[in-house]
Design an enzyme around this catalytic site. Structure first.
Site, PDB file in Angstrom:
ATOM      1  N   ASP A  95      48.244  38.280  43.088  1.00 45.91           N
ATOM      2  CA  ASP A  95      49.314  37.859  43.985  1.00 45.91           C
ATOM      3  C   ASP A  95      49.251  36.348  44.200  1.00 45.91           C
ATOM      4  OD1 ASP A  95      51.447  38.727  45.895  1.00 45.91           O
ATOM      5  OD2 ASP A  95      50.090  37.843  47.367  1.00 45.91           O
ATOM      6  N   GLU A 144      32.813  38.872  30.546  1.00 48.40           N
ATOM      7  CA  GLU A 144      31.464  39.426  30.674  1.00 48.40           C
ATOM      8  C   GLU A 144      31.497  40.946  30.535  1.00 48.40           C
ATOM      9  OE1 GLU A 144      28.437  40.093  34.400  1.00 48.40           O
ATOM     10  OE2 GLU A 144      29.434  38.131  34.239  1.00 48.40           O
TER      11      GLU A 144
END
Length: 560
Positions: free
Chosen positions: A225, A275
């Site tokens: 957002d 990751e």
């Protein structure tokens, strides 16, 4: 209303191979506004169990993933975009166990799950903000937010002249613990949504932990957002046009949005996602709500080490005009695709007037023009290179509910300004699933509450059960388009080539011989390819493209 020539699908076309590691590049994601999707408890508010129950419907429609609106604990001043706890579920929507069941069901169906994360601001009920209010000026607790002394001899004037996007000043003065008027805090939306100070390391770490919390629960990514927010000009100076955000309902103030430091945040978030990808080879997606002035600015957010994608709102805001659509599509393909990302197309969301109504203005009500244009736009959306996002109810052809009484409106824009201009309740009315009267299957049970926003009687015409039974419905148009998109090698990721076309007609070719054309006018035009179309948004005789109609052809010969 629409035609599909299934015989054409066997003409040397085989299902395309999808690179599972890069699934997001041409995915079609369905936005679930949770409180309005399906209510499983009878309280009149949609919930996570309702979403889980609706997954087979979405699988049948043919989408690749879902984006869930915020379901975190919240006082609901802005329906969940005021988050009090980023790592839990509001009891209104269920609990973490319910979320886990939803995620597992989606995984079994091959549906990706994206969460809506809100990093620009939190709720005034967030524990850290409550700590800030209880502490003193200059304290570490207040440093996590934007607290400042007021102007004037007694500090009674806001620190600057900025206005909030939802109306009124962007600053609210607090009462200190000793009862005296004190500092002011910044909120670019409502007073119940204080803005985080992203220069503070604890804020950075807080969101790093939030990402990992949900990634560890198996989510496939995040819709971010206000992704052009987070940082403000360090001096918080006056704006030359302080009411620009409120006037446009957009992030226009150049001192409050699109600051250069925000790109470091997205690099860090991308590294977290990478990751996790390194562990199992499955890419986690970051898609940003990015509202910036130009496609070139937009492209900066989707560089190879930042967000994977960002919504391209220019298509949503373009007027119904072939030249306007061609311009925004060309700019996106030039500036965004050149980054190595793919364009993320969107025609509607929970903040916008529904497509049928938006495209129908200013035609007389009942003319059918808005519906015809919305159907044509749907085929255009699904034919464009890149990813596409579909807001719930668009596949039903739902119009905006424009006559909700003031007494039921919940949008903070209305309550802050007293104006109905650009309020968002009308596109958030709970979905109709079945039957002839409210609640239309949205909520069930003898003692069930009424839907949290009232559904009009005419919702019966758009109920899901009726749409599924009518092969000419919006739903079948979307379903047919999605099926072809998933099987035709010309569609999805790639490029397009513009074709010459008469005034008012937009035509392009994808891959080897797939042609998409949209007639933005009302008079028929010559079709760009010979023979019957593979799929069309309305009746489309061979050689003719009627007004307000889109169609796809597979052909080696074009007529334009």
């Amino acid at each position: 209303m629409h035609n599909r020539n299934d015989a054409e699908t066997g003409n040397g076309v085989s299902p395309k191979r999808i690179d599972a590691h890069r699934w997001w590049r041409d995915a079609v994601i369905y936005q679930v506004y949770v409180r309005s999707f399906l209510d499983s408890t009878g309280d009149g508010i949609g919930d996570l169990a309702g979403v889980q129950a609706g997954l087979p419907y979405l699988k049948k429609l043919g989408i690749d993933g879902i984006w869930l609106s915020p379901f975190y604990p919240s006082p609901q001043h802005d329906h969940g975009y005021d988050v009090a706890d980023y790592c839990d579920v509001d009891p209104t929507f269920g609990d973490l166990a319910e979320f886990d069941r939803l995620a597992a069901s989606a995984r079994r169906l091959g549906i990706k799950v994206l969460l809506d994360i809100v990093p620009n601001h939190c709720s005034s009920e967030h524990p850290w903000f409550r700590d800030a209010l209880a502490d003193s000026p200059g304290s570490p607790a207040r440093a996590r937010f934007h607290f400042a002394e007021g102007r004037g001899t007694d500090g009674s004037l806001p620190p600057n002249n900025w206005h909030a996007m939802f109306g009124g000043p962007a600053w609210t003065r607090v009462t200190e613990t000793d009862g005296t008027p004190g500092q002011w805090y910044l909120h670019m939306f409502t007073p119940e949504q204080p803005d985080w100070n992203w220069h503070h390391s604890e804020v950075v770490n807080h969101f790093d932990q939030t990402l990992r919390f949900w990634l560890d629960r198996g989510v496939d990514g995040f819709r971010i957002d206000v992704a052009a927010g987070l940082f403000k000009h360090p001096d918080l100076p006056d704006s030359p046009d302080p009411e620009a955000d409120a006037r446009t309902r957009d992030s226009v103030n150049p001192l409050a949005w699109n600051q250069p430091e925000v790109h470091d945040v997205w690099r860090n978030w991308r590294a977290v996602c990478e990751e996790y990808t390194a562990r199992d080879g499955h890419e986690r997606l970051l898609v940003g709500e990015v509202s910036v002035p130009t496609a070139r600015e937009h492209a900066k957010y989707v560089r190879s080490d930042e967000l994977h994608q960002a919504f391209f709102f220019d298509l949503l805001s373009a007027p119904w005009d072939s030249d306007a659509f061609r311009k925004v599509i060309s700019e996106a393909m030039q500036d965004i695709a050149d980054t190595g990302s793919t364009v993320t197309w969107v025609l509607n969301n929970h903040d916008q007037v529904r497509t049928v109504t938006r495209y129908g203005e200013p035609a007389p009500e009942g003319s059918g023009l808005g519906a015809a244009r919305a159907r044509a736009a749907a085929l255009l959306l699904l034919a464009l290179p890149g990813a596409a996002y579909i807001y719930q109810g668009e596949e039903l052809g739902l119009p905006e509910v424009v006559d909700l009484p003031d007494s039921v409106l919940t949008d903070p824009i209305f309550h802050r300004t007293g104006s109905r201009d650009r309020i968002r309740d009308g596109c958030r009315v709970p979905l109709p699933w079945s039957g002839q009267a409210s609640p239309f299957g949205f909520t069930s049970g003898v003692e069930s509450a009424k839907p949290w926003l009232p559904q009009p009687e005419w919702f019966a015409e758009h109920a899901t059960d009726r749409a599924l039974a009518d092969t000419q419905s919006f739903w079948h148009l979307y379903r047919d388009g999605l099926q072809l998109r998933s099987s035709l090698p010309q569609l999805g990721e790639g490029t397009l080539r513009w074709l010459d076309s008469p005034p008012g007609v937009l035509a392009f070719e994808r891959g080897d011989g797939l042609v998409c054309a949209v007639n933005f006018g009302t008079a028929p035009a010559s079709a760009p390819a010979s023979g019957a179309p593979l799929l069309s948004s309305g009746p489309c005789p061979a050689g003719i493209l009627p007004g307000s109609t889109a169609a796809w052809w597979i052909s080696g010969d074009t007529n334009l």
